[in-house]
Design a protein around this motif. Structure first.
Motif, short mmCIF file in Angstrom:
data_model
loop_
_atom_site.label_atom_id
_atom_site.label_comp_id
_atom_site.label_asym_id
_atom_site.label_seq_id
_atom_site.Cartn_x
_atom_site.Cartn_y
_atom_site.Cartn_z
N ILE A 34 25.18 -58.38 20.58
CA ILE A 34 24.92 -57.15 21.33
C ILE A 34 25.62 -56.01 20.61
CG2 ILE A 34 25.20 -55.96 23.54
CD1 ILE A 34 25.13 -58.74 24.85
N GLU A 35 24.85 -54.99 20.25
CA GLU A 35 25.40 -53.84 19.54
C GLU A 35 24.68 -52.57 19.97
OE1 GLU A 35 27.44 -51.24 17.79
OE2 GLU A 35 28.11 -53.32 17.59
N PRO A 36 25.42 -51.60 20.49
CA PRO A 36 24.79 -50.35 20.95
C PRO A 36 24.58 -49.31 19.86
CG PRO A 36 27.11 -50.30 21.48
CD PRO A 36 26.83 -51.66 20.87
N ASN A 37 25.24 -49.47 18.73
CA ASN A 37 25.24 -48.41 17.71
C ASN A 37 24.02 -48.51 16.80
OD1 ASN A 37 25.77 -46.56 15.74
ND2 ASN A 37 27.92 -47.11 15.51
N PRO A 38 23.09 -47.56 16.90
CA PRO A 38 21.88 -47.63 16.07
C PRO A 38 22.16 -47.54 14.58
CG PRO A 38 21.95 -45.56 17.29
CD PRO A 38 23.09 -46.40 17.79
N VAL A 39 23.30 -47.01 14.19
CA VAL A 39 23.65 -46.93 12.77
C VAL A 39 23.87 -48.33 12.20
CG1 VAL A 39 25.38 -46.04 11.14
CG2 VAL A 39 24.64 -44.63 13.06
N CYS A 40 24.27 -49.27 13.03
CA CYS A 40 24.55 -50.63 12.58
C CYS A 40 23.32 -51.54 12.60
CB CYS A 40 25.64 -51.26 13.46
SG CYS A 40 27.22 -50.41 13.40
N TRP A 41 22.30 -51.18 13.35
CA TRP A 41 21.20 -52.10 13.61
C TRP A 41 20.51 -52.63 12.36
CZ3 TRP A 41 18.73 -48.79 18.06
CH2 TRP A 41 19.54 -48.90 19.21
N SER A 42 20.21 -51.78 11.39
CA SER A 42 19.48 -52.28 10.21
C SER A 42 20.33 -53.26 9.41
CB SER A 42 18.99 -51.13 9.33
OG SER A 42 20.09 -50.43 8.77
N THR A 43 21.63 -53.02 9.30
CA THR A 43 22.51 -53.95 8.59
C THR A 43 22.55 -55.29 9.32
OG1 THR A 43 23.86 -52.12 7.78
CG2 THR A 43 24.87 -54.31 7.74
N GLU A 45 20.27 -56.53 11.35
CA GLU A 45 18.95 -57.17 11.22
C GLU A 45 18.79 -57.85 9.86
OE1 GLU A 45 16.35 -54.49 14.35
OE2 GLU A 45 16.64 -53.74 12.31
N GLN A 46 19.29 -57.22 8.80
CA GLN A 46 19.22 -57.83 7.48
C GLN A 46 20.05 -59.11 7.43
OE1 GLN A 46 20.45 -54.82 4.68
NE2 GLN A 46 18.59 -53.61 4.95
N LYS A 47 21.24 -59.07 8.01
CA LYS A 47 22.11 -60.25 8.01
C LYS A 47 21.53 -61.37 8.87
CE LYS A 47 26.53 -58.05 6.94
NZ LYS A 47 27.94 -57.93 7.34
N LEU A 48 20.82 -61.00 9.94
CA LEU A 48 20.25 -62.02 10.82
C LEU A 48 19.18 -62.85 10.12
CD1 LEU A 48 19.96 -60.39 14.36
CD2 LEU A 48 21.82 -61.74 13.37
N ASN A 49 18.61 -62.34 9.04
CA ASN A 49 17.63 -63.11 8.28
C ASN A 49 18.20 -64.41 7.76
OD1 ASN A 49 15.50 -61.28 8.61
ND2 ASN A 49 16.17 -60.06 6.86
N SER A 50 19.52 -64.45 7.54
CA SER A 50 20.15 -65.67 7.02
C SER A 50 20.97 -66.41 8.07
CB SER A 50 21.04 -65.33 5.81
OG SER A 50 22.09 -64.48 6.22
N ILE A 51 20.88 -65.99 9.33
CA ILE A 51 21.62 -66.65 10.41
C ILE A 51 20.60 -67.30 11.34
CG2 ILE A 51 23.18 -66.31 12.37
CD1 ILE A 51 24.31 -63.87 10.88
N PRO A 52 20.64 -68.63 11.43
CA PRO A 52 19.65 -69.31 12.28
C PRO A 52 19.90 -69.08 13.77
CG PRO A 52 21.22 -70.89 11.38
CD PRO A 52 21.54 -69.56 10.76
N ASN A 53 18.80 -69.03 14.53
CA ASN A 53 18.85 -68.98 15.99
C ASN A 53 19.64 -67.77 16.49
OD1 ASN A 53 18.13 -69.86 18.49
ND2 ASN A 53 19.49 -71.63 18.51
N ALA A 54 19.38 -66.60 15.92
CA ALA A 54 20.14 -65.39 16.26
C ALA A 54 19.22 -64.30 16.80
CB ALA A 54 20.89 -64.88 15.03
#
Length: 188
Positions: A34-43, A45-54
């Motif tokens: 859970i993250e409210p800061n839109p400045v962080c979202w794209s980073t 989302e990129q990291k979630l590509n390598s994290i299973p079940n996230a």
């Protein structure tokens, strides 16, 4: 299934740090960030590509649902402190780190509650590790957990302490959780 509920995930630095203490990386562990800061979202989302079940939830945690004002540093583009408490609170947080900022950004962000997240994602708290880094909102969230009698398997919390009142709130919360045999692991 074990769940990691990471509230205030920023750009996943806390998740990466928590891996030193908990086995939370496998595909058999559900991860809700859970993250409210839109400045962080794209980073994130990129990291979630390598994290299973996230899953990333783009909301602020609060004690009520609605729209809140998120204040962030305006001088950096990622890994930044942000709070829904207000500019003065953020300035105090930054000053503790010898950072002084003149430029702030404001965003209108949807907020949700811990109870709503549990319901929305069918979380079983007893099988859930909670990591809480909510830039001052942790006191309200922990009180909400107590009021709703939610029992997580473990709670890791970064307490943001700026004054004597925060120290007293922290002591009281730690005692209240200990009285119900739930330990909060205070980490920085």
């Amino acid at each position: 299934m074990i769940t990691l509920l990471d509230i205030g995930c920023n750009i996943l630095g806390g998740y990466e740090h928590l891996q030193q203490y908990e086995n939370i990386t496998g595909k058999d562990i559900r991860k809700i960030f859970i993250e409210p800061n839109p400045v962080c979202w794209s980073t994130v989302e990129q990291k979630l590509n390598s994290i299973p079940n996230a899953t990333l939830v783009k909301k602020a945690i609060a004690v009520t649902e609605g729209i809140v004002e998120l204040i962030t540093r305006g001088d950096v583009v990622a890994d930044i402190a942000a709070t829904i408490i207000g500019k003065e609170y953020l300035e105090a947080s930054l000053a503790k780190c010898n950072m002084f900022v003149d430029n702030f950004n404001t965003y209108k962000i949807e907020s949700t509650t811990i109870k709503s997240i549990i319901h929305e994602f069918n979380i079983i708290p007893e099988n859930t590790i909670l990591k809480l880094d909510a830039e001052g909102v942790e006191y309200d969230v922990l009180n909400d957990i107590l009021i709703n009698k939610i029992n997580f398997s473990k709670i890791y919390c970064e307490f943001h302490v700026h004054n004597d009142a925060d120290i007293e709130k922290k002591k009281l919360l730690l005692k209240q959780f200990a009285d119900r045999n739930q330990i909060i692991i205070d980490w920085q």
